[in-house]
Design an enzyme around this catalytic site. Structure first.
Site, short mmCIF file in Angstrom:
data_model
loop_
_atom_site.label_atom_id
_atom_site.label_comp_id
_atom_site.label_asym_id
_atom_site.label_seq_id
_atom_site.Cartn_x
_atom_site.Cartn_y
_atom_site.Cartn_z
N HIS A 119 1.60 5.16 6.23
CA HIS A 119 1.45 5.48 4.81
C HIS A 119 0.55 6.72 4.72
CE1 HIS A 119 -0.04 5.02 0.67
NE2 HIS A 119 0.98 4.20 0.46
N ASP A 197 -4.66 -0.14 9.54
CA ASP A 197 -4.35 -0.29 8.12
C ASP A 197 -3.57 -1.59 7.94
OD1 ASP A 197 -3.42 -0.21 5.55
OD2 ASP A 197 -2.26 1.65 5.78
N GLN A 200 -0.36 -4.09 4.36
CA GLN A 200 0.85 -4.90 4.17
C GLN A 200 0.77 -6.21 4.96
OE1 GLN A 200 3.29 -4.33 2.06
NE2 GLN A 200 2.74 -2.27 1.44
N LYS A 223 -2.27 -5.87 -3.57
CA LYS A 223 -1.05 -6.32 -2.87
C LYS A 223 -1.23 -7.73 -2.33
CE LYS A 223 -0.20 -1.62 -1.30
NZ LYS A 223 0.93 -0.89 -1.86
N CYS A 363 5.42 6.95 0.08
CA CYS A 363 4.22 7.58 0.65
C CYS A 363 4.30 7.59 2.17
CB CYS A 363 2.94 6.88 0.19
SG CYS A 363 2.70 6.95 -1.58
#
Ligand code: PLP
Length: 405
Positions: A119, A197, A200, A223, A363
């Protein structure tokens, strides 16, 4: 078959009561759970005070609620609370690392490694750092199934110049689940740090930060069935302690004089200014909700939704699905293109039928370039998703094809 979506807990999303809405965009932002909304209202209605500053009951209660949320969030992911830092979102958390750690530790001759599937939040801050520090920016490629080329990672690490490996746990654009513990171990063996990261991954699957052993692990509240405006940075305590602060101001100091500023201890050192008290409390409640559902159950349910979607989508002529072929190797999303039909047209027609999906580059422009597409349409699944939602998606895509025939 999983029934998690029918449980009262998983149906507690007031915004989904709206008639005709099939929400398949949780990878962009999830719906906020009632428990999170209630926790924030409770703070505003009954315990409204600033945290860490005042001793009267309202403020003491607010501090207890906020720090309680931090404790539960940290414990849920198996990481020390004092090294669990509230930020505005995942983007700010990665920028915090790239600025505070990066500006102090990276210079000419050093290399930062990211992947082609990142991302922009885990790409642009490192690119900016390299440009400013005169360091080399290296991007690890992916194969045709969007799996990371670990040999290329090893080759980059073998140069002995890599200071940081920054990769996503689960790709928001292709769904790929990366072997992050393995990637972290490879980075450490080469003397590099690792920044993962987990934006998700955290809402979708069991995550144990001690097992992954990254130096920095990042995610975002909106999220994970929580509110907007709050993200989390988990850092290795000794690395955070050695870093200079990111933002300066109130709360992050131990003492201030004209001659000298001494910084506060963790986590305050990285939490300048008035904090996102309500949002932190709301995220704590969202985490309670996920913990009660059980992340093994969440993963099993969403993997089943994803597998069903992969199976049903194959029946659509001209569809091209990005990412790993089987649901076991991907997070709960499916991104695709339809031959001759622009993804924005697909999303618009789906939206007019109540099916909420995202179209665009997500993104992740380097990944779009890798697969020679300008954009894709992405459907993503959540604890409340059902087979009927997937059927509605597939029916609506058939309708799109009919319109364009
Ligand atoms: C993988 C990934 N990383 C980072 C982000 C950025 O999250 P935020 O906008 O909350 O900072 C997103 C959001 O789409 C994402 O999917």
């Amino acid at each position: 078959m999983s029934t998690i979506a029918d449980t009262p807990l998983a149906t507690g999303f007031p915004s989904l009561a709206r008639e005709g809405v099939v929400y398949l965009d949780s990878a962009a932002t999830s719906q906020t759970h009632q428990r999170s909304l209630d926790a924030m209202s409770d703070y505003y209605e009954h315990h409204r005070g600033t945290v860490h500053r005042s001793v009267y009951p309202l403020a003491a209660e607010a501090t207890e609620l906020f720090e309680g949320a931090r404790d539960r969030i940290a414990e849920w992911l198996n990481w020390p609370a004092r090294a669990t830092i509230f930020t505005k979102n995942a983007t700010e958390a990665i920028n915090l690392v790239a600025y505070a750690w990066g500006r102090a530790n990276v210079g000419p001759g050093d290399t930062i490694v990211v992947s082609e599937m990142e991302h922009h939040s885990n790409f642009v801050p490192w690119h900016l750092l390299c440009a400013e520090a005169g360091a080399t920016f290296t991007c690890i490629p992916v194969d045709d199934e969007c799996m990371l080329d670990l040999d290329a990672l090893d080759a980059a690490l073998a140069t002995g110049t890599v200071k940081m490996v920054a990769v996503g746990h689960v790709s928001n654009a292709a769904g790929t689940i990366n072997p992050v513990a393995d990637i972290v171990a490879r980075a450490h063996a080469a003397g590099a740090l690792a920044c993962i990261d987990g934006t998700q991954a955290v809402p979708q699957m069991p995550v144990d930060l001690q097992e992954i052993d990254a130096d920095f692990y990042i995610w975002t509240g909106h999220k994970a069935y929580g509110p907007t405006g709050v993200g989390i940075l988990h850092g290795r305590p000794e690395v955070l302690e050695a870093m200079p602060p990111f933002l300066g101001g109130g709360h992050m100091i131990a003492s201030v004089s004209v001659e000298e500023i001494r910084f506060g201890t963790l986590p305050a050192k990285f939490e300048a200014g008035t904090l996102q008290v309500a949002e932190g409390i709301g995220l704590g409640a969202a985490v309670d909700f996920l913990a009660e559902l059980g992340m093994e159950n969440v993963r099993a349910h969403e993997q089943e939704m994803c597998a069903y979607a992969l199976e049903r989508l194959q029946e659509i002529p001209g569809i091209e699905i990005m990412g790993p072929k089987d649901a076991g190797r991907r997070g709960a999303l499916v991104a695709f293109t339809l031959d001759g039909i622009h993804p924005h047209d697909v999303a618009e027609i789906l939206g007019s039928r109540g099916v909420c999906v995202r179209a665009g580059h997500h993104c992740a422009q380097p990944l779009m370039k890798r697969f020679a597409v300008a954009a894709t349409t992405r459907a993503s699944f959540a604890v409340h998703s059902t087979r009927a939602d997937v059927d509605a998606l597939v029916d609506a895509i058939h309708e799109v094809r009919r319109i364009f025939e």
